[in-house]
Write a protein that holds these residues in place. Structure first.
Motif, mmCIF file in Angstrom:
data_model
loop_
_atom_site.group_PDB
_atom_site.id
_atom_site.type_symbol
_atom_site.label_atom_id
_atom_site.label_comp_id
_atom_site.label_asym_id
_atom_site.label_seq_id
_atom_site.Cartn_x
_atom_site.Cartn_y
_atom_site.Cartn_z
ATOM 1 N N PRO A 156 24.058 -12.714 -52.902
ATOM 2 C CA PRO A 156 24.468 -13.599 -52.048
ATOM 3 C C PRO A 156 25.903 -13.030 -51.368
ATOM 4 C CG PRO A 156 22.686 -15.455 -52.738
ATOM 5 C CD PRO A 156 23.440 -13.723 -53.295
ATOM 6 N N ASP A 157 26.788 -13.239 -52.054
ATOM 7 C CA ASP A 157 28.660 -12.856 -51.617
ATOM 8 C C ASP A 157 28.588 -11.401 -52.150
ATOM 9 O OD1 ASP A 157 28.004 -12.599 -54.493
ATOM 10 O OD2 ASP A 157 29.922 -14.407 -55.058
ATOM 11 N N GLU A 158 27.511 -10.074 -52.100
ATOM 12 C CA GLU A 158 27.871 -9.575 -52.835
ATOM 13 C C GLU A 158 27.643 -7.995 -51.988
ATOM 14 O OE1 GLU A 158 28.171 -9.537 -57.727
ATOM 15 O OE2 GLU A 158 26.726 -8.426 -56.310
ATOM 16 N N TYR A 159 27.827 -6.975 -52.102
ATOM 17 C CA TYR A 159 27.319 -5.665 -51.318
ATOM 18 C C TYR A 159 27.785 -5.024 -52.125
ATOM 19 C CZ TYR A 159 27.442 -7.570 -46.285
ATOM 20 O OH TYR A 159 27.261 -8.327 -44.688
ATOM 21 N N LEU A 160 26.238 -3.733 -51.708
ATOM 22 C CA LEU A 160 25.804 -3.034 -52.769
ATOM 23 C C LEU A 160 26.298 -1.361 -51.861
ATOM 24 C CD1 LEU A 160 22.280 -2.982 -53.090
ATOM 25 C CD2 LEU A 160 24.382 -3.353 -54.625
ATOM 26 N N ALA A 161 27.810 -0.450 -52.338
ATOM 27 C CA ALA A 161 28.347 0.509 -51.760
ATOM 28 C C ALA A 161 27.587 2.182 -53.116
ATOM 29 C CB ALA A 161 29.203 0.625 -51.926
ATOM 30 N N ILE A 212 26.690 0.909 -47.291
ATOM 31 C CA ILE A 212 27.507 0.279 -47.343
ATOM 32 C C ILE A 212 25.930 -0.667 -47.134
ATOM 33 C CG2 ILE A 212 28.664 -2.014 -47.842
ATOM 34 C CD1 ILE A 212 30.062 -0.002 -48.697
ATOM 35 N N THR A 213 25.543 -1.656 -47.628
ATOM 36 C CA THR A 213 24.248 -2.088 -47.366
ATOM 37 C C THR A 213 23.743 -3.144 -48.986
ATOM 38 O OG1 THR A 213 21.495 -1.560 -47.032
ATOM 39 C CG2 THR A 213 22.626 -0.726 -48.924
ATOM 40 N N LYS A 214 23.156 -4.502 -48.337
ATOM 41 C CA LYS A 214 22.532 -5.652 -49.573
ATOM 42 C C LYS A 214 21.289 -4.891 -50.261
ATOM 43 C CE LYS A 214 24.466 -9.332 -48.059
ATOM 44 N NZ LYS A 214 25.349 -9.947 -49.647
ATOM 45 N N SER A 215 20.517 -4.079 -49.876
ATOM 46 C CA SER A 215 19.753 -3.829 -50.934
ATOM 47 C C SER A 215 19.079 -2.358 -50.194
ATOM 48 C CB SER A 215 18.742 -4.967 -50.697
ATOM 49 O OG SER A 215 17.684 -4.526 -49.035
ATOM 50 N N ALA A 216 18.758 -1.199 -51.693
ATOM 51 C CA ALA A 216 18.632 -0.134 -50.937
ATOM 52 C C ALA A 216 17.924 1.085 -52.287
ATOM 53 C CB ALA A 216 19.715 0.917 -50.485
ATOM 54 N N TRP A 217 17.016 0.911 -52.120
ATOM 55 C CA TRP A 217 16.774 2.340 -52.600
ATOM 56 C C TRP A 217 17.115 3.431 -54.299
ATOM 57 C CZ3 TRP A 217 12.178 1.367 -55.624
ATOM 58 C CH2 TRP A 217 10.760 0.298 -55.240
ATOM 59 N N VAL A 232 32.795 -10.021 -52.116
ATOM 60 C CA VAL A 232 33.424 -9.633 -50.354
ATOM 61 C C VAL A 232 34.012 -11.420 -50.493
ATOM 62 C CG1 VAL A 232 32.145 -8.338 -49.365
ATOM 63 C CG2 VAL A 232 30.861 -10.788 -49.450
ATOM 64 N N GLN A 233 34.299 -12.400 -51.656
ATOM 65 C CA GLN A 233 34.855 -13.526 -51.967
ATOM 66 C C GLN A 233 36.177 -13.900 -51.066
ATOM 67 O OE1 GLN A 233 33.645 -15.159 -54.793
ATOM 68 N NE2 GLN A 233 31.469 -16.276 -54.352
ATOM 69 N N PRO A 234 36.957 -14.328 -50.097
ATOM 70 C CA PRO A 234 37.994 -14.655 -49.948
ATOM 71 C C PRO A 234 38.785 -14.697 -51.141
ATOM 72 C CG PRO A 234 36.799 -15.461 -48.322
ATOM 73 C CD PRO A 234 35.585 -15.383 -49.278
ATOM 74 N N HIS A 235 40.379 -14.884 -51.184
ATOM 75 C CA HIS A 235 40.861 -14.856 -52.250
ATOM 76 C C HIS A 235 42.181 -15.023 -51.441
ATOM 77 C CE1 HIS A 235 38.417 -13.549 -56.037
ATOM 78 N NE2 HIS A 235 38.447 -12.486 -54.492
ATOM 79 N N ASP A 236 43.037 -16.704 -53.094
ATOM 80 C CA ASP A 236 44.390 -17.127 -52.202
ATOM 81 C C ASP A 236 45.295 -16.589 -52.530
ATOM 82 O OD1 ASP A 236 42.492 -19.107 -51.207
ATOM 83 O OD2 ASP A 236 43.327 -20.487 -52.599
ATOM 84 N N TYR A 237 46.161 -16.063 -51.745
ATOM 85 C CA TYR A 237 47.292 -14.856 -52.646
ATOM 86 C C TYR A 237 48.538 -16.155 -52.098
ATOM 87 C CZ TYR A 237 44.285 -10.902 -52.465
ATOM 88 O OH TYR A 237 43.171 -10.637 -52.786
ATOM 89 N N ALA A 238 49.184 -16.304 -53.283
ATOM 90 C CA ALA A 238 50.580 -18.122 -53.206
ATOM 91 C C ALA A 238 52.113 -17.082 -53.530
ATOM 92 C CB ALA A 238 49.849 -19.205 -54.086
ATOM 93 N N PHE A 272 47.814 -17.225 -48.420
ATOM 94 C CA PHE A 272 47.076 -16.474 -47.643
ATOM 95 C C PHE A 272 45.693 -16.878 -48.213
ATOM 96 C CE2 PHE A 272 51.413 -15.720 -45.455
ATOM 97 C CZ PHE A 272 50.792 -15.002 -44.873
ATOM 98 N N THR A 273 44.957 -17.051 -47.416
ATOM 99 C CA THR A 273 43.160 -16.386 -48.028
ATOM 100 C C THR A 273 43.157 -15.139 -47.493
ATOM 101 O OG1 THR A 273 43.628 -18.666 -48.479
ATOM 102 C CG2 THR A 273 41.163 -17.484 -48.083
ATOM 103 N N ILE A 274 42.658 -14.549 -48.139
ATOM 104 C CA ILE A 274 42.500 -13.264 -47.642
ATOM 105 C C ILE A 274 41.405 -12.373 -48.036
ATOM 106 C CG2 ILE A 274 43.634 -10.454 -47.237
ATOM 107 C CD1 ILE A 274 46.160 -11.145 -46.919
ATOM 108 N N GLY A 275 40.439 -12.050 -47.628
ATOM 109 C CA GLY A 275 38.700 -11.236 -47.989
ATOM 110 C C GLY A 275 38.145 -10.002 -46.996
ATOM 111 N N PRO A 276 37.440 -9.581 -47.495
ATOM 112 C CA PRO A 276 36.863 -8.300 -46.645
ATOM 113 C C PRO A 276 36.704 -8.742 -44.862
ATOM 114 C CG PRO A 276 36.278 -8.275 -49.046
ATOM 115 C CD PRO A 276 36.584 -9.689 -48.661
#
Length: 508
Positions: free
Chosen positions: A8-13, A24-29, A41-47, A66-70
């Protein structure tokens, strides 16, 4: 070929054959000559706790988080591929060429493509993000004064957000939250400490002034309240004395008026008493005169009514005697009628009670018989069902009958009957040889050429002659369904003798 599915928190390249840039997709052959990489694609905190300088050349420490993510919402044309994944045939045909250079996730995936190691990729991304934040923040701070930074905190936050977001768009990143913490002094600066001390001293002095003002207002107010209280008390006491004098005068006037009213009232009462006495005496004389007149008239009427009353009494006496006799006869007839009716009702009630009791007893007996029959029927049904199950378990009715004969001791009773029948008699012993050596006259087999099948055949060949012998010696006929019919003529050869041999029936 394999089918890949992202978390759920990922993508396929996916890159490789039949794909221009990156898919870029969630599922593929994933086909041969194609490469699939997962990225989160989870956001991360940059302190950061960066050191900046204002327009007045004042250095200070600026803590920011800053909370930054894709940016997963800026998908471009790849969103259609995500909603409708292509079939495997489409990859083979080369029809999937919908990559979009404006896709934020594509930019983010290409940013991570330089590093194969996940830890190195995260460190590389953190360095880029922190560099952008630090550079844009310092540029913005250098164009503002310290007072502007303090008084326009929200505007300062919006300008930082806008400048940094503009730089992060080229990498497909998005600022989800920006938090600017409390500003602090740098290592060799005491600016904020001096401001804090100044504010503290000003607040302390103002507090002391406020306390003195409050005490002054309290003391003056207290004195004013005391004077006002005393004036109000004196005023109330004077008004009370005046009201008390007025009430005394009114009380004296009321007492004098009351005395006058009492005198007038006593006079009127005495006059009224005298008038009432005179009127009572006059009324008494009138009443006495009327009483005398009425008494004379009553005496006259009494004398006239004496004779009439005597005649009336005599007539009424005779009438009462006649009525009494008629009433006695009527009462006697009514009593006889009621007695007869009660007797009849009692007899009818007794008959009804007897009938109801007999009917109830008959119903109870019928119900009891019915319940008994039902219980017997249920018992018979249960017994029949049990026998049927036992018959199935024992291999059929024959097995059941043998079990019951063994259970009830039928075979033992047969043996006892046979023993009683030949008691004191010369037993008749019959020996049959049904094996292969039957013609030799010997009662035993050689034990060498006879197999198990021959043994069983000899046993079943022995049964018909055995039944004949039992019938001849005891008169008992065994069931045909169990042992078959009695033979009309002997199949096996019989040798009757009184010597040695296996005793089939009789008493040794």
């Amino acid at each position: 070929m394999s089918y890949k599915i992202a978390a759920p928190d990922e993508y396929l390249a996916i890159t490789g054959i039949n794909i221009k840039n990156v898919l870029i997709t969630k599922s593929a052959w994933v086909w041969p000559f194609q490469r699939c990489t997962r990225f989160s694609v989870q956001p991360h905190d940059y302190a950061m706790n960066m050191q900046a300088m204002t327009k007045e050349k004042l250095q200070f420490l600026l803590p920011v988080v800053f909370t930054i993510g894709p940016d997963v919402n800026a998908r471009g044309a790849n969103a259609k591929v995500l909603e409708h994944p292509p079939a495997p045939q489409a990859h083979l045909a080369g029809h999937v060429n919908s990559e979009d250079q404006g896709d934020a996730l594509m930019k983010y995936a290409m940013l991570l493509a330089d590093s194969t190691d996940q830890k190195k990729g995260a460190q590389y991304l953190e360095n880029i993000v922190k560099g952008i934040i630090e550079g844009e923040t310092r540029v913005l701070v250098s164009s503002m004064t310290m007072e502007e930074i303090f008084t326009e905190r929200e505007e300062f936050k919006r300008r930082i957000f806008r400048n940094i977001q503009g730089e992060l768009d080229q990498f497909g990143l998005k600022i989800y939250n920006a938090n600017v913490k409390e500003l602090r002094d740098a290592a060799d600066s005491t600016y904020f400490q001096s401001l804090s001390q100044k504010a503290h001293e000003g607040a302390t002095n103002q507090a002391r002034i406020d306390v003195a003002d409050a005490q002054l207002r309290g003391n003056v107010g207290e004195a004013e309240r005391h004077g006002q209280q005393e004036r109000q008390i004196a005023k109330i006491n004077a008004e009370t004395a005046v009201q008390k004098t007025d009430r005394d005068v009114e009380r004296a006037k009321a007492e004098a008026n009351l005395s006058t009213q009492k005198t007038v009232l006593n006079r009127d009462v005495e006059i009224a008493r005298i008038q009432a006495t005179r009127a009572t005496e006059s009324k008494d004389e009138d009443l006495k005169r009327e009483v005398q007149v009425k008494r004379a008239a009553a005496e006259l009427e009494r004398l006239r009514a004496t004779d009439l009353v005597k005649a009336t009494i005599a007539r009424e006496s005779k009438q009462q005697e006649a009525d009494a006799k008629a009433y006695e006869m009527e009462a006697e007839a009514r009593a006889n009628f009621e007695k007869s009716t009660k007797a009849t009702d009692a007899s009818a009630y007794k008959t009804k009670i007897d009938a109801e009791a007999w009917s109830h007893a008959a119903i109870k007996n019928a119900e009891a018989n019915l319940q008994k029959k039902l219980k017997e029927a249920e018992g018979m049904a249960a017994m029949a069902e049990a026998y049927a199950r036992m018959s199935e378990a024992l291999g059929g009715p024959a097995g059941l009958l043998q079990y019951m004969m063994i259970e009830k001791g039928t075979y033992i009773e047969l043996a006892k009957a046979n023993a009683a029948a030949v008691n004191g008699m010369q037993p008749k012993i019959s020996v049959w040889n049904t094996g292969a050596e039957a013609g030799s006259g010997s009662g035993s087999s050689n034990g060498t050429g006879q197999d198990s099948a021959a043994t069983m055949r000899n046993v079943y060949q022995l049964l018909p002659p055995l039944m004949s012998t039992i019938h001849e010696q005891t008169g008992i006929t065994l069931p045909e369904w169990q042992f078959g019919r009695l033979p009309g003529n002997e199949v096996a050869r019989r040798d009757h003798h009184h010597g040695a041999g296996p005793a089939v029936n009789g008493k040794d």
